[in-house]
Design a protein around this motif. Structure first.
Motif, PDB file in Angstrom:
ATOM      1  N   LEU A  24      56.970  -0.895 144.088  1.00 49.61           N
ATOM      2  CA  LEU A  24      55.803  -1.593 143.526  1.00 49.61           C
ATOM      3  C   LEU A  24      56.184  -2.271 142.217  1.00 49.61           C
ATOM      4  N   ALA A  25      56.876  -1.528 141.349  1.00 49.82           N
ATOM      5  CA  ALA A  25      57.303  -2.095 140.068  1.00 49.82           C
ATOM      6  C   ALA A  25      58.305  -3.226 140.279  1.00 49.82           C
ATOM      7  N   SER A  26      59.231  -3.031 141.218  1.00 47.43           N
ATOM      8  CA  SER A  26      60.225  -4.055 141.496  1.00 47.43           C
ATOM      9  C   SER A  26      59.572  -5.346 141.993  1.00 47.43           C
ATOM     10  N   VAL A  93      47.411   1.688 138.746  1.00 46.37           N
ATOM     11  CA  VAL A  93      46.326   0.902 138.155  1.00 46.37           C
ATOM     12  C   VAL A  93      46.896  -0.292 137.394  1.00 46.37           C
ATOM     13  N   ALA A  94      47.957  -0.059 136.631  1.00 50.05           N
ATOM     14  CA  ALA A  94      48.575  -1.153 135.882  1.00 50.05           C
ATOM     15  C   ALA A  94      49.139  -2.202 136.828  1.00 50.05           C
ATOM     16  N   ALA A  95      49.661  -1.766 137.962  1.00 54.78           N
ATOM     17  CA  ALA A  95      50.217  -2.708 138.937  1.00 54.78           C
ATOM     18  C   ALA A  95      49.129  -3.611 139.506  1.00 54.78           C
ATOM     19  N   ILE A  96      47.974  -3.032 139.796  1.00 54.75           N
ATOM     20  CA  ILE A  96      46.871  -3.835 140.350  1.00 54.75           C
ATOM     21  C   ILE A  96      46.451  -4.909 139.355  1.00 54.75           C
ATOM     22  N   TYR A 202      49.787 -23.584 128.719  1.00 52.96           N
ATOM     23  CA  TYR A 202      50.954 -22.842 128.221  1.00 52.96           C
ATOM     24  C   TYR A 202      50.530 -21.646 127.372  1.00 52.96           C
ATOM     25  N   GLU A 203      49.518 -21.851 126.552  1.00 50.66           N
ATOM     26  CA  GLU A 203      49.062 -20.758 125.686  1.00 50.66           C
ATOM     27  C   GLU A 203      48.507 -19.599 126.511  1.00 50.66           C
ATOM     28  N   ARG A 204      47.751 -19.912 127.555  1.00 52.44           N
ATOM     29  CA  ARG A 204      47.200 -18.872 128.412  1.00 52.44           C
ATOM     30  C   ARG A 204      48.298 -18.184 129.232  1.00 52.44           C
ATOM     31  N   TYR A 205      49.277 -18.944 129.659  1.00 49.43           N
ATOM     32  CA  TYR A 205      50.427 -18.381 130.377  1.00 49.43           C
ATOM     33  C   TYR A 205      51.077 -17.284 129.534  1.00 49.43           C
ATOM     34  N   ALA A 206      51.298 -17.601 128.264  1.00 52.18           N
ATOM     35  CA  ALA A 206      51.902 -16.623 127.359  1.00 52.18           C
ATOM     36  C   ALA A 206      51.006 -15.403 127.174  1.00 52.18           C
ATOM     37  N   ASP A 207      49.712 -15.623 127.063  1.00 49.90           N
ATOM     38  CA  ASP A 207      48.783 -14.504 126.884  1.00 49.90           C
ATOM     39  C   ASP A 207      48.847 -13.535 128.062  1.00 49.90           C
ATOM     40  N   HIS A 208      48.959 -14.056 129.271  1.00 53.18           N
ATOM     41  CA  HIS A 208      49.033 -13.183 130.439  1.00 53.18           C
ATOM     42  C   HIS A 208      50.349 -12.391 130.459  1.00 53.18           C
ATOM     43  N   ALA A 209      51.430 -13.000 129.984  1.00 50.58           N
ATOM     44  CA  ALA A 209      52.700 -12.267 129.899  1.00 50.58           C
ATOM     45  C   ALA A 209      52.573 -11.090 128.937  1.00 50.58           C
ATOM     46  N   VAL A 210      51.906 -11.320 127.809  1.00 48.22           N
ATOM     47  CA  VAL A 210      51.682 -10.242 126.847  1.00 48.22           C
ATOM     48  C   VAL A 210      50.792  -9.157 127.456  1.00 48.22           C
ATOM     49  N   ALA A 211      49.797  -9.566 128.226  1.00 49.31           N
ATOM     50  CA  ALA A 211      48.922  -8.584 128.879  1.00 49.31           C
ATOM     51  C   ALA A 211      49.722  -7.675 129.813  1.00 49.31           C
ATOM     52  N   VAL A 217      52.868  -0.522 128.245  1.00 46.87           N
ATOM     53  CA  VAL A 217      52.627   0.444 127.171  1.00 46.87           C
ATOM     54  C   VAL A 217      51.611   1.492 127.626  1.00 46.87           C
ATOM     55  N   TYR A 218      50.584   1.046 128.332  1.00 47.17           N
ATOM     56  CA  TYR A 218      49.577   1.962 128.882  1.00 47.17           C
ATOM     57  C   TYR A 218      50.211   2.947 129.858  1.00 47.17           C
TER      58      TYR A 218
END
Length: 230
Positions: A24-26, A93-96, A202-211, A217-218
């Protein structure tokens, strides 16, 4: 020997279950690599007015959607059949949620490619601001690639670095509005709208990567973080 067989069977089942979590992670890390390539191609199509590259991004987006659907199917299957708890539950949950973030990154790369196709054979962005979009593309691709690495490694320090990289994207996004509001802007309203929308993609793309990084971290800590710090 009889007493050993149930233990062996349980260990084998546990190994198989762990393999499913790893797969799943892969799959999610692979999605990050896919959307990084999509944004790299989309940015080149934008800067080079390359219709073929734009068409490639657009046609390949369905593949990213399919990978998300497959990841969600595996995740819900694990929830239903394995009833994971603690860290394992957080992984699922994080994967979903992470699959949704990464798929959205693919959609944003798609929007960039669609803008390039829509204006072809004209360029969407004026020549003097192409360097800004080149840099935004580089930052976005780097963020997507790092997000994939964080998924594989669960490295909290690397996750925090994505937040710092996102600051660079935010600065570029803000600067774009300075350019658009400058009295010397002479490319008209239509071009200004295109540039503003593209910068937002582009700004939103970056935000999703950070999410995605925050979800890792969770997984590790059990808590959803606020802004990450290195």
């Amino acid at each position: 020997m009889r007493t050993g067989r149930p233990t062996f069977k349980l260990a084998a089942m546990r190994d198989a279950y762990q393999d499913q979590l790893d797969d799943l992670a892969s799959g999610l890390a692979g999605m990050c690599e896919d959307v990084a390539r999509a944004m790299e191609k989309a940015t080149r199509s934008l800067l080079e007015v390359d219709l073929q590259l734009a068409e490639e991004v657009i046609s390949e987006d369905t593949g990213i959607d399919d990978v998300r659907a497959a990841a969600e199917h595996r995740a819900f299957g694990l929830l239903a059949l394995q009833a994971p708890v603690a860290t394992d539950l957080r992984i699922v949950v994080a994967a979903i949620h992470g699959a949704g973030d990464i798929e959205r990154m693919g959609d944003l790369a798609l929007h960039v490619a669609q803008a390039a196709r829509r204006r072809h054979p004209q360029s969407v962005v004026p020549d003097e601001i192409k360097p800004y979009f080149a840099e935004m593309g580089q930052v976005g691709v780097r963020l997507a690639e790092k997000a994939g690495q964080v998924i594989r490694s669960r490295d909290l320090h690397a996750a925090a670095q994505l937040e710092s990289d996102d600051d660079a994207m935010d600065d570029l996004h803000k600067h774009m509005f300075t350019v658009l509001m400058d009295r010397n802007w002479n490319h008209g309203v239509s071009a200004a709208v295109d540039v503003a929308l593209l910068a937002r993609f582009y700004e939103r793309y970056a935000d999703h990567a950070v999410a995605v990084a925050r979800r890792i971290v969770y997984v590790v800590t059990g808590q959803m973080p606020g802004p990450l710090t290195v």
